[in-house]
Motif scaffolding. Structure first.
Motif, short mmCIF file in Angstrom:
data_model
loop_
_atom_site.label_atom_id
_atom_site.label_comp_id
_atom_site.label_asym_id
_atom_site.label_seq_id
_atom_site.Cartn_x
_atom_site.Cartn_y
_atom_site.Cartn_z
N GLY A 141 7.66 -93.18 10.98
CA GLY A 141 7.58 -94.63 11.02
C GLY A 141 6.40 -95.23 11.76
O GLY A 141 6.44 -96.41 12.13
N GLY A 142 5.35 -94.46 11.99
CA GLY A 142 4.19 -94.97 12.72
C GLY A 142 3.41 -96.02 11.94
O GLY A 142 3.36 -96.00 10.71
N ASP A 143 2.79 -96.94 12.66
CA ASP A 143 1.91 -97.96 12.09
C ASP A 143 0.55 -97.31 11.86
O ASP A 143 -0.13 -96.91 12.82
N ALA A 144 0.13 -97.20 10.61
CA ALA A 144 -1.10 -96.47 10.26
C ALA A 144 -2.33 -97.06 10.92
O ALA A 144 -3.23 -96.33 11.36
N GLN A 145 -2.43 -98.39 11.00
CA GLN A 145 -3.59 -99.02 11.63
C GLN A 145 -3.65 -98.68 13.12
O GLN A 145 -4.71 -98.35 13.65
N LEU A 146 -2.51 -98.75 13.77
CA LEU A 146 -2.46 -98.44 15.20
C LEU A 146 -2.78 -96.97 15.44
O LEU A 146 -3.54 -96.63 16.36
N LYS A 147 -2.25 -96.08 14.60
CA LYS A 147 -2.51 -94.65 14.77
C LYS A 147 -3.97 -94.31 14.49
O LYS A 147 -4.53 -93.38 15.08
N PHE A 148 -4.60 -95.04 13.58
CA PHE A 148 -6.04 -94.86 13.35
C PHE A 148 -6.81 -95.16 14.63
O PHE A 148 -7.67 -94.37 15.07
N ARG A 168 -5.98 -93.89 -0.09
CA ARG A 168 -5.83 -95.17 -0.81
C ARG A 168 -4.95 -96.19 -0.09
O ARG A 168 -4.46 -97.13 -0.71
N ASP A 169 -4.74 -96.00 1.19
CA ASP A 169 -3.98 -96.99 1.97
C ASP A 169 -4.87 -98.21 2.19
O ASP A 169 -5.81 -98.17 2.97
N LYS A 170 -4.57 -99.31 1.51
CA LYS A 170 -5.42 -100.49 1.57
C LYS A 170 -5.47 -101.09 2.97
O LYS A 170 -6.47 -101.68 3.37
N GLY A 171 -4.37 -100.95 3.72
CA GLY A 171 -4.35 -101.46 5.08
C GLY A 171 -5.37 -100.77 5.97
O GLY A 171 -6.03 -101.41 6.79
N ILE A 172 -5.50 -99.46 5.81
CA ILE A 172 -6.48 -98.70 6.58
C ILE A 172 -7.90 -98.96 6.08
O ILE A 172 -8.84 -99.08 6.86
N MET A 173 -8.06 -99.08 4.78
CA MET A 173 -9.39 -99.28 4.20
C MET A 173 -10.01 -100.60 4.63
O MET A 173 -11.23 -100.78 4.56
N LYS A 174 -9.18 -101.53 5.10
CA LYS A 174 -9.70 -102.79 5.62
C LYS A 174 -10.41 -102.61 6.96
O LYS A 174 -11.05 -103.55 7.45
N GLY A 175 -10.31 -101.44 7.54
CA GLY A 175 -10.86 -101.20 8.87
C GLY A 175 -12.36 -100.98 8.91
O GLY A 175 -12.93 -100.79 9.99
#
Length: 218
Positions: A141-148, A168-175
């Motif tokens: 259940g980790g938050d991918a943006q926070l873990k990045f 292809r995680d769009k949330g991460i690709m916004k980084g």
């Protein structure tokens, strides 16, 4: 991500860790010696050969033919191939909102740093980059943006480059813009913004835990 090395590799489950131990079964030797990682421990596996190609994930996982190993040999005559095991907190058990608390963030940063600080074979001065992804963001259940961001901080502190696979995680690709903005800046500056985000969540000044958006707008 499992504190028990190999996860369910000898029981059930065909996700990331179990797949790795299936196609590179020499990894399983470590399960005989290290039952469970402590808070300040990581496991460094060197030279485990991959014997099989595979397709699919979970219930769709299947054998896809023999694998031809391409890794070079070190001076010690073992494969120049390194796997780092670092366990993430299971936030489905601890509570999903706990991952935005200071103590839990610091725990994950320290755990990643311990793993990323592993010595390269033969004491190489040119450190290998960390190849990683959404650590603890599936069943835990980790938050991918926070873990990045946590892994980026740990890799920077360990003086290693980081290759992050977003799949292809769009949330991460916004980084991409965030990385361009903070690349080369002090680690403490980024860490302070992450903690400011957790404080804003606690005081309900922001409605959703989108850490990339918060940092870019701060």
């Amino acid at each position: 991500a499992n504190k028990y090395l190999g996860g369910g590799a000898v029981e059930a489950g065909n996700v990331q860790e179990e797949i790795m131990f299936t196609v590179a079964p020499e990894c399983a030797v470590g399960m005989l010696f290290i039952e469970c990682m402590k808070e300040n421990e990581a496991i460094h596996i060197q030279g485990a050969q991959t014997y099989s190609n595979h397709q699919g994930y979970g219930y769709e996982f299947r054998f896809a033919g023999p694998h031809k190993e391409s890794a070079e040999l070190t001076e010690g005559k073992f494969l120049s191939k390194d796997i780092i095991a670092i366990d993430a907190i299971n936030f489905y058990q601890a509570g999903l909102n706990h991952q935005y608390k200071d103590d839990f963030i610091l725990r994950e940063v320290n755990k990643a740093y311990v793993g990323f600080s592993a010595q390269d074979p033969q004491g190489s001065e040119t450190k290998k980059p960390i190849s990683t992804g959404k650590w603890g963001c599936g069943l835990f259940g980790g938050d991918a943006q926070l873990k990045f961001l946590i892994q980026w901080i740990a890799a920077s502190r360990a003086k290693r480059n980081m290759l992050f696979y977003a799949f292809r995680d769009k949330g991460i690709m916004k980084g991409g813009q965030l990385v361009a903005k903070y690349k080369g800046k002090p680690i403490g500056e980024l860490m302070a913004l992450i903690l400011a985000h957790t404080k804003a969540l606690g005081t309900k000044k922001i409605k959703k835990p989108c850490v990339f958006e918060f940092i870019m707008n701060t």
